[in-house]
Design an enzyme around this catalytic site. Structure first.
Site, mmCIF file in Angstrom:
data_model
loop_
_atom_site.group_PDB
_atom_site.id
_atom_site.type_symbol
_atom_site.label_atom_id
_atom_site.label_comp_id
_atom_site.label_asym_id
_atom_site.label_seq_id
_atom_site.Cartn_x
_atom_site.Cartn_y
_atom_site.Cartn_z
ATOM 1 N N LYS A 113 0.827 -1.209 0.000
ATOM 2 C CA LYS A 113 0.000 0.000 0.000
ATOM 3 C C LYS A 113 0.862 1.259 0.000
ATOM 4 C CE LYS A 113 -4.054 -1.780 -0.101
ATOM 5 N NZ LYS A 113 -4.775 -1.729 -1.374
ATOM 6 N N LYS A 196 -2.519 -12.829 -10.143
ATOM 7 C CA LYS A 196 -3.630 -12.850 -9.209
ATOM 8 C C LYS A 196 -4.846 -12.131 -9.779
ATOM 9 C CE LYS A 196 -4.664 -10.875 -4.731
ATOM 10 N NZ LYS A 196 -4.204 -10.000 -3.674
ATOM 11 N N LYS A 199 -9.366 -6.787 -8.202
ATOM 12 C CA LYS A 199 -9.891 -5.541 -8.744
ATOM 13 C C LYS A 199 -8.769 -4.532 -8.953
ATOM 14 C CE LYS A 199 -12.834 -1.765 -7.961
ATOM 15 N NZ LYS A 199 -13.103 -0.770 -6.933
#
Ligand code: TRP
Length: 332
Positions: A113, A196, A199
């Site tokens: 992140k 993977k 979204k």
């Protein structure tokens, strides 16, 4: 025998995709018959990305609809919104007092992140694992059905639980384990060659239960492929392995074997394979899509389900919080 307690949740950042289903949701459905299950929608965790009020509720509600469409039964499992259980936040605070900056900064999902959104590295992101631990420990869950990407978070949960037990010389918390029903974890790859399905992996990478047939087909026909094998029995590149992996979950073994054989003989035409995959995918997704439409229009029923889940979850959470407050030394 006492039933085992199971708890898990999904963060409502978008619609449920095949990766969510095979990584977690399918296991929720299988576990609800035999275990004492708490399945929630992680709409406190949502706040790390600062959604608008309209989006916050609409997304959470949509996940509920998709949980039900996937086969979760509110009579069997306790299904609730995380934000309907503020006891979680009290436990989050207690756990945070013994969670250390160094260990939180080392969490892989946090480091990702920091890279992805350097302008919004907030304390909620840093303490994501303590909130997740609170979700699980508030019900004293023993098993947590999650995908492989959550294993490190589960390890943190055990660390926090053990630390609390040691500190207060008690056995308030069990040490929960990641759980996958029936062995092997199925990893669902994305359509753009990335490992993977997700979204955040880019447009067109994920297949959602709500995808209309035309959208679904278009995504699959556009999936990344190479220029094809040049020698018999050649090792498949990543993006071709991914297509085969997707085929394995929605097509018959015969179909997979047929295209595998063509690949090995260098006779494969990816267009044909994708057409077949799109057809089998449509057959797999269609029933979910239909149920989502049906369930989504019954507002009164959804509200009843949320109220029922809230009440059942509250009972379990209240017991834990009362005990924990007593252990810590607060006035009863
Ligand atoms: N971290 C999980 C995800 O990204 C969601 C989640 C939040 C969760 N709290 C949890 C999963 C507790 C299992 C248990 O999907």
């Amino acid at each position: 025998m006492k039933k085992e307690i199971v708890c898990s949740g999904i963060r409502p950042t978008g619609n449920i995709h095949l990766g969510n289903y095979f990584g977690a949701l399918r296991n929720f459905v299988k576990m609800q018959d035999e275990h004492d299950c708490y399945f929630f929608i992680a709409d406190y965790h949502s706040l790390t990305t600062h959604p608008t009020p309209e989006h916050l509720y609409a997304n959470a509600r949509q996940i509920l609809v998709e949980y039900l469409a996937a086969g979760l039964d509110p009579e069997k499992a306790t299904i609730y919104l995380q934000s309907d259980l503020p006891e979680t936040i009290e436990l989050y605070l207690f756990l945070n007092m013994n969670a250390y900056l160094g260990e939180l900064e080392r969490v892989t999902s946090f480091k990702d992140k920091v890279r992805q959104q350097p302008n919004n590295v907030n304390a909620g992101l840093l303490t994501y694992p303590t909130l997740m631990a609170a979700d699980i420990l508030i019900h004293k869950a023993a098993k947590v059905p999650v995908g492989k990407d959550q294993e490190q978070h589960l390890e943190m949960t055990r660390t926090f639980a053990q630390r609390f037990n040691n500190m207060y010389k008690c056995e308030a918390f069990p040490l929960p384990q990641a759980y996958n029903f029936g062995g092997e974890l199925v990893k669902i790859p994305g359509l753009n060659g990335s490992g993977k399905m997700g979204k955040s992996e880019g447009e067109g990478n994920a297949i959602f239960f709500v995808d209309e047939p035309a959208v679904l087909k278009k995504k699959i026909m556009r999936a990344k492929t190479d220029s094809g094998p040049t020698q018999p029995n050649q090792e498949k590149p990543e993006e071709i392995k991914n297509l085969f992996q997707l085929m394995k979950v929605v097509s018959t073994p015969d179909t997979v074997a047929y295209f595998d054989d063509l690949y090995n003989k260098c006779e494969i035409r990816y267009g044909d394979m994708k057409k077949q995959l799109a057809e089998d995918m449509e057959n797999f997704v269609a029933p979910f899509r239909e149920r989502i439409k049906e369930l989504g229009s019954d507002e009164a029923r959804l509200n009843r389900i949320m109220d029922m889940g809230k009440e059942k979850a509250h009972e379990s959470a209240r017991r834990t919080i009362d005990e924990v407050r007593h252990i810590i030394g607060y006035r009863n």
